[in-house]
Write a protein that holds these residues in place. Sequence first.
Motif, PDB file in Angstrom:
ATOM      1  N   GLU A 116      -1.553  -3.286  -4.241  1.00 33.94           N
ATOM      2  CA  GLU A 116      -2.028  -3.668  -3.028  1.00 33.94           C
ATOM      3  C   GLU A 116      -2.324  -5.213  -2.959  1.00 33.94           C
ATOM      4  O   GLU A 116      -2.678  -5.624  -3.876  1.00 33.94           O
ATOM      5  CB  GLU A 116      -3.163  -3.045  -2.878  1.00 33.94           C
ATOM      6  CG  GLU A 116      -3.156  -1.410  -2.529  1.00 33.94           C
ATOM      7  CD  GLU A 116      -3.161  -0.544  -3.595  1.00 33.94           C
ATOM      8  OE1 GLU A 116      -3.063  -1.258  -4.953  1.00 33.94           O
ATOM      9  OE2 GLU A 116      -3.452   0.577  -3.441  1.00 33.94           O
TER      10      GLU A 116
ATOM     11  N   GLU B   5       0.774  -1.190   0.056  1.00 28.52           N
ATOM     12  CA  GLU B   5       0.006  -0.047   0.135  1.00 28.52           C
ATOM     13  C   GLU B   5       0.929   1.334   0.055  1.00 28.52           C
ATOM     14  O   GLU B   5       1.950   1.468   0.495  1.00 28.52           O
ATOM     15  CB  GLU B   5      -0.786  -0.041   1.264  1.00 28.52           C
ATOM     16  CG  GLU B   5      -2.038   1.326   1.279  1.00 28.52           C
ATOM     17  CD  GLU B   5      -2.874   1.163   0.268  1.00 28.52           C
ATOM     18  OE1 GLU B   5      -2.373   1.596  -0.980  1.00 28.52           O
ATOM     19  OE2 GLU B   5      -3.891   0.857   0.406  1.00 28.52           O
ATOM     20  N   HIS B   6       0.380   2.374  -0.502  1.00 24.20           N
ATOM     21  CA  HIS B   6       0.883   3.686  -0.484  1.00 24.20           C
ATOM     22  C   HIS B   6       0.070   4.747  -0.143  1.00 24.20           C
ATOM     23  O   HIS B   6      -0.022   5.223   0.977  1.00 24.20           O
ATOM     24  CB  HIS B   6       1.872   4.165  -1.645  1.00 24.20           C
ATOM     25  CG  HIS B   6       2.466   5.351  -1.548  1.00 24.20           C
ATOM     26  ND1 HIS B   6       3.310   5.738  -0.749  1.00 24.20           N
ATOM     27  CD2 HIS B   6       2.218   6.549  -2.254  1.00 24.20           C
ATOM     28  CE1 HIS B   6       4.036   6.681  -0.525  1.00 24.20           C
ATOM     29  NE2 HIS B   6       3.263   7.436  -1.787  1.00 24.20           N
ATOM     30  N   ASN B   7      -0.807   5.002  -1.064  1.00 20.43           N
ATOM     31  CA  ASN B   7      -2.076   6.111  -0.821  1.00 20.43           C
ATOM     32  C   ASN B   7      -3.263   5.082  -0.489  1.00 20.43           C
ATOM     33  O   ASN B   7      -3.738   4.438  -1.305  1.00 20.43           O
ATOM     34  CB  ASN B   7      -2.078   7.062  -2.311  1.00 20.43           C
ATOM     35  CG  ASN B   7      -3.124   7.951  -2.043  1.00 20.43           C
ATOM     36  OD1 ASN B   7      -4.177   7.926  -1.020  1.00 20.43           O
ATOM     37  ND2 ASN B   7      -3.081   8.887  -2.621  1.00 20.43           N
ATOM     38  N   LEU B   8      -3.636   5.409   0.912  1.00 23.68           N
ATOM     39  CA  LEU B   8      -4.664   4.636   1.379  1.00 23.68           C
ATOM     40  C   LEU B   8      -6.273   5.043   0.432  1.00 23.68           C
ATOM     41  O   LEU B   8      -7.032   4.156   0.646  1.00 23.68           O
ATOM     42  CB  LEU B   8      -4.979   4.773   2.651  1.00 23.68           C
ATOM     43  CG  LEU B   8      -3.861   4.402   3.649  1.00 23.68           C
ATOM     44  CD1 LEU B   8      -4.125   4.881   5.038  1.00 23.68           C
ATOM     45  CD2 LEU B   8      -3.805   3.013   3.817  1.00 23.68           C
TER      46      LEU B   8
ATOM     47  N   VAL C  13      -6.488   5.737  -2.883  1.00 19.74           N
ATOM     48  CA  VAL C  13      -6.620   5.450  -4.395  1.00 19.74           C
ATOM     49  C   VAL C  13      -5.931   3.878  -4.685  1.00 19.74           C
ATOM     50  O   VAL C  13      -5.143   3.369  -3.923  1.00 19.74           O
ATOM     51  CB  VAL C  13      -5.691   6.208  -5.349  1.00 19.74           C
ATOM     52  CG1 VAL C  13      -6.429   7.949  -4.980  1.00 19.74           C
ATOM     53  CG2 VAL C  13      -4.142   6.204  -5.216  1.00 19.74           C
ATOM     54  N   ASN C  14      -6.353   3.393  -5.731  1.00 19.26           N
ATOM     55  CA  ASN C  14      -5.568   2.222  -6.113  1.00 19.26           C
ATOM     56  C   ASN C  14      -4.154   2.384  -6.879  1.00 19.26           C
ATOM     57  O   ASN C  14      -4.037   2.736  -7.988  1.00 19.26           O
ATOM     58  CB  ASN C  14      -6.605   1.477  -6.961  1.00 19.26           C
ATOM     59  CG  ASN C  14      -6.089  -0.095  -7.371  1.00 19.26           C
ATOM     60  OD1 ASN C  14      -5.275  -0.524  -6.844  1.00 19.26           O
ATOM     61  ND2 ASN C  14      -6.771  -0.531  -8.595  1.00 19.26           N
ATOM     62  N   ASP C  15      -3.214   1.851  -5.967  1.00 17.87           N
ATOM     63  CA  ASP C  15      -1.894   2.187  -6.480  1.00 17.87           C
ATOM     64  C   ASP C  15      -1.416   0.932  -7.360  1.00 17.87           C
ATOM     65  O   ASP C  15      -0.191   0.814  -8.217  1.00 17.87           O
ATOM     66  CB  ASP C  15      -0.834   2.015  -5.247  1.00 17.87           C
ATOM     67  CG  ASP C  15      -1.226   3.135  -4.342  1.00 17.87           C
ATOM     68  OD1 ASP C  15      -0.745   4.242  -4.811  1.00 17.87           O
ATOM     69  OD2 ASP C  15      -1.675   2.880  -3.292  1.00 17.87           O
TER      70      ASP C  15
END
Length: 165
Positions: free
Chosen positions: A96, A86-89, A91-93
Amino acid sequence: MMLQLLLLAALALCGRCSELDVDGVQRVVGGTEARSHAWPYQISLQYYSSGSWHHTCGGSLIQRNWVMTAAHCVNKQLQYRVVAGEHNLNVNDGTEQVFSVSKIVVHPYWNSNNVGAGYDIALFRLSTSATLNSAVQLAVLPQQGIVLPNNYPCVITGWGLTRSE
Ligand SMILES: [Ca+2]
């Protein structure tokens, strides 16, 4: 976005608490945005409420199907999931990996009424194993009995705020 904080091991003994505000919900505020997947063992621990999942704590992937986190993050009344890569909770990176949790082990000496005693550690077993790749890797744990020297540089990673307002 994931944040990183560089601090000294002595911080645990409260040397610089005025610079890093720990608010009432046990978040650490400060730091800078991390480069995506620079900390690939970092996971987001999330609980289910009101029809959606909510980030509550970070954790470390220590085996493909085990996560280490803090005991104070565990409420056995709640349903949890783990998100790796995960990086940006929000948006879909595209990286995930989402896992349900098959077992939660809280340290037997953990006492939420005496947090100063320590033992603030818990393990979550994932119902399936993570696929290791550039965004998802295992943390390397120190050997048993190792004590870091004073002023050893440490980094705290997780999700939170870079400033308190
Ligand atoms: Ca995301």
